[in-house]
Design a protein around this motif. Sequence first.
Motif, PDB file in Angstrom:
ATOM      1  N   PHE A  23      32.229   2.766  71.589  1.00  0.00           N
ATOM      2  CA  PHE A  23      31.154   2.235  70.755  1.00  0.00           C
ATOM      3  C   PHE A  23      31.685   1.863  69.381  1.00  0.00           C
ATOM      4  O   PHE A  23      32.541   2.540  68.826  1.00  0.00           O
ATOM      5  CB  PHE A  23      30.036   3.270  70.595  1.00  0.00           C
ATOM      6  CG  PHE A  23      29.325   3.573  71.875  1.00  0.00           C
ATOM      7  CD1 PHE A  23      28.331   2.734  72.350  1.00  0.00           C
ATOM      8  CD2 PHE A  23      29.666   4.694  72.627  1.00  0.00           C
ATOM      9  CE1 PHE A  23      27.676   3.011  73.541  1.00  0.00           C
ATOM     10  CE2 PHE A  23      29.022   4.983  73.816  1.00  0.00           C
ATOM     11  CZ  PHE A  23      28.021   4.137  74.276  1.00  0.00           C
ATOM     12  N   LYS A  24      31.161   0.783  68.848  1.00  0.00           N
ATOM     13  CA  LYS A  24      31.522   0.349  67.499  1.00  0.00           C
ATOM     14  C   LYS A  24      30.555   1.007  66.524  1.00  0.00           C
ATOM     15  O   LYS A  24      29.349   0.758  66.556  1.00  0.00           O
ATOM     16  CB  LYS A  24      31.432  -1.172  67.404  1.00  0.00           C
ATOM     17  CG  LYS A  24      31.891  -1.710  66.078  1.00  0.00           C
ATOM     18  CD  LYS A  24      31.842  -3.220  66.063  1.00  0.00           C
ATOM     19  CE  LYS A  24      32.267  -3.728  64.698  1.00  0.00           C
ATOM     20  NZ  LYS A  24      32.196  -5.183  64.628  1.00  0.00           N
ATOM     21  N   LEU A  25      31.086   1.871  65.670  1.00  0.00           N
ATOM     22  CA  LEU A  25      30.268   2.623  64.725  1.00  0.00           C
ATOM     23  C   LEU A  25      31.112   2.917  63.501  1.00  0.00           C
ATOM     24  O   LEU A  25      32.323   3.107  63.611  1.00  0.00           O
ATOM     25  CB  LEU A  25      29.809   3.942  65.378  1.00  0.00           C
ATOM     26  CG  LEU A  25      28.852   4.831  64.594  1.00  0.00           C
ATOM     27  CD1 LEU A  25      27.501   4.139  64.393  1.00  0.00           C
ATOM     28  CD2 LEU A  25      28.653   6.156  65.315  1.00  0.00           C
ATOM     29  N   SER A  26      30.487   2.939  62.332  1.00  0.00           N
ATOM     30  CA  SER A  26      31.215   3.250  61.102  1.00  0.00           C
ATOM     31  C   SER A  26      30.517   4.379  60.357  1.00  0.00           C
ATOM     32  O   SER A  26      29.354   4.697  60.625  1.00  0.00           O
ATOM     33  CB  SER A  26      31.292   2.015  60.194  1.00  0.00           C
ATOM     34  OG  SER A  26      30.016   1.753  59.634  1.00  0.00           O
ATOM     35  N   GLU A  27      31.237   4.977  59.432  1.00  0.00           N
ATOM     36  CA  GLU A  27      30.649   6.021  58.592  1.00  0.00           C
ATOM     37  C   GLU A  27      29.447   5.472  57.826  1.00  0.00           C
ATOM     38  O   GLU A  27      28.482   6.191  57.576  1.00  0.00           O
ATOM     39  CB  GLU A  27      31.682   6.570  57.613  1.00  0.00           C
ATOM     40  CG  GLU A  27      32.718   7.466  58.243  1.00  0.00           C
ATOM     41  CD  GLU A  27      33.681   8.013  57.216  1.00  0.00           C
ATOM     42  OE1 GLU A  27      33.335   9.014  56.563  1.00  0.00           O
ATOM     43  OE2 GLU A  27      34.772   7.425  57.069  1.00  0.00           O
ATOM     44  N   THR A  28      29.518   4.219  57.443  1.00  0.00           N
ATOM     45  CA  THR A  28      28.415   3.590  56.710  1.00  0.00           C
ATOM     46  C   THR A  28      27.139   3.599  57.541  1.00  0.00           C
ATOM     47  O   THR A  28      26.051   3.874  57.015  1.00  0.00           O
ATOM     48  CB  THR A  28      28.778   2.148  56.307  1.00  0.00           C
ATOM     49  OG1 THR A  28      29.951   2.190  55.511  1.00  0.00           O
ATOM     50  CG2 THR A  28      27.651   1.478  55.551  1.00  0.00           C
ATOM     51  N   HIS A  29      27.250   3.294  58.842  1.00  0.00           N
ATOM     52  CA  HIS A  29      26.064   3.315  59.705  1.00  0.00           C
ATOM     53  C   HIS A  29      25.421   4.697  59.692  1.00  0.00           C
ATOM     54  O   HIS A  29      24.212   4.830  59.531  1.00  0.00           O
ATOM     55  CB  HIS A  29      26.421   2.948  61.150  1.00  0.00           C
ATOM     56  CG  HIS A  29      26.868   1.547  61.324  1.00  0.00           C
ATOM     57  ND1 HIS A  29      28.110   1.225  61.805  1.00  0.00           N
ATOM     58  CD2 HIS A  29      26.249   0.373  61.082  1.00  0.00           C
ATOM     59  CE1 HIS A  29      28.239  -0.081  61.855  1.00  0.00           C
ATOM     60  NE2 HIS A  29      27.118  -0.625  61.405  1.00  0.00           N
ATOM     61  N   VAL A  30      26.243   5.728  59.859  1.00  0.00           N
ATOM     62  CA  VAL A  30      25.724   7.098  59.889  1.00  0.00           C
ATOM     63  C   VAL A  30      25.135   7.465  58.534  1.00  0.00           C
ATOM     64  O   VAL A  30      24.027   8.010  58.449  1.00  0.00           O
ATOM     65  CB  VAL A  30      26.833   8.094  60.307  1.00  0.00           C
ATOM     66  CG1 VAL A  30      26.329   9.529  60.234  1.00  0.00           C
ATOM     67  CG2 VAL A  30      27.356   7.768  61.704  1.00  0.00           C
ATOM     68  N   SER A  31      25.849   7.155  57.465  1.00  0.00           N
ATOM     69  CA  SER A  31      25.378   7.490  56.112  1.00  0.00           C
ATOM     70  C   SER A  31      24.069   6.797  55.780  1.00  0.00           C
ATOM     71  O   SER A  31      23.178   7.403  55.169  1.00  0.00           O
ATOM     72  CB  SER A  31      26.442   7.119  55.077  1.00  0.00           C
ATOM     73  OG  SER A  31      27.610   7.869  55.290  1.00  0.00           O
ATOM     74  N   ASN A  32      23.939   5.534  56.169  1.00  0.00           N
ATOM     75  CA  ASN A  32      22.692   4.803  55.899  1.00  0.00           C
ATOM     76  C   ASN A  32      21.510   5.456  56.596  1.00  0.00           C
ATOM     77  O   ASN A  32      20.425   5.573  56.016  1.00  0.00           O
ATOM     78  CB  ASN A  32      22.816   3.340  56.325  1.00  0.00           C
ATOM     79  CG  ASN A  32      23.664   2.534  55.390  1.00  0.00           C
ATOM     80  OD1 ASN A  32      23.973   2.947  54.273  1.00  0.00           O
ATOM     81  ND2 ASN A  32      24.082   1.369  55.847  1.00  0.00           N
ATOM     82  N   VAL A  33      21.706   5.876  57.840  1.00  0.00           N
ATOM     83  CA  VAL A  33      20.626   6.537  58.566  1.00  0.00           C
ATOM     84  C   VAL A  33      20.307   7.871  57.904  1.00  0.00           C
ATOM     85  O   VAL A  33      19.146   8.208  57.711  1.00  0.00           O
ATOM     86  CB  VAL A  33      20.992   6.725  60.050  1.00  0.00           C
ATOM     87  CG1 VAL A  33      19.986   7.622  60.757  1.00  0.00           C
ATOM     88  CG2 VAL A  33      21.075   5.378  60.739  1.00  0.00           C
TER      89      VAL A  33
END
Length: 89
Positions: A71-81
């Motif tokens: 899966f394509k995922l970044s720390e930014t995605h997690v942090s934003n959520v």
Amino acid sequence: MIGTSNGTRKGATVAGLLTEIKAEQRIPRRKRIDDIADQLDEHDRKEFLDAIVDRTIPAISIVRVMQRRGFKLSETHVSNVRRGIDGAK
């Protein structure tokens, strides 16, 4: 400038570029987290979403495991959520 004599491109509406851009912003965008969760089985989905909200789990740990699973995922995605959950800006 390429276009018509009034500065608009052929086929553009009279309403204007700014109006068109503002209308486009109103379209809700799915979060990558939701896209990934939808692809997981029920058990993995629950564990993935639990990990997202669990602040004791570093975002980078979630990212690395999910990337290993393709899966394509970044720390930014997690942090934003996480920021959205907390209501912080």
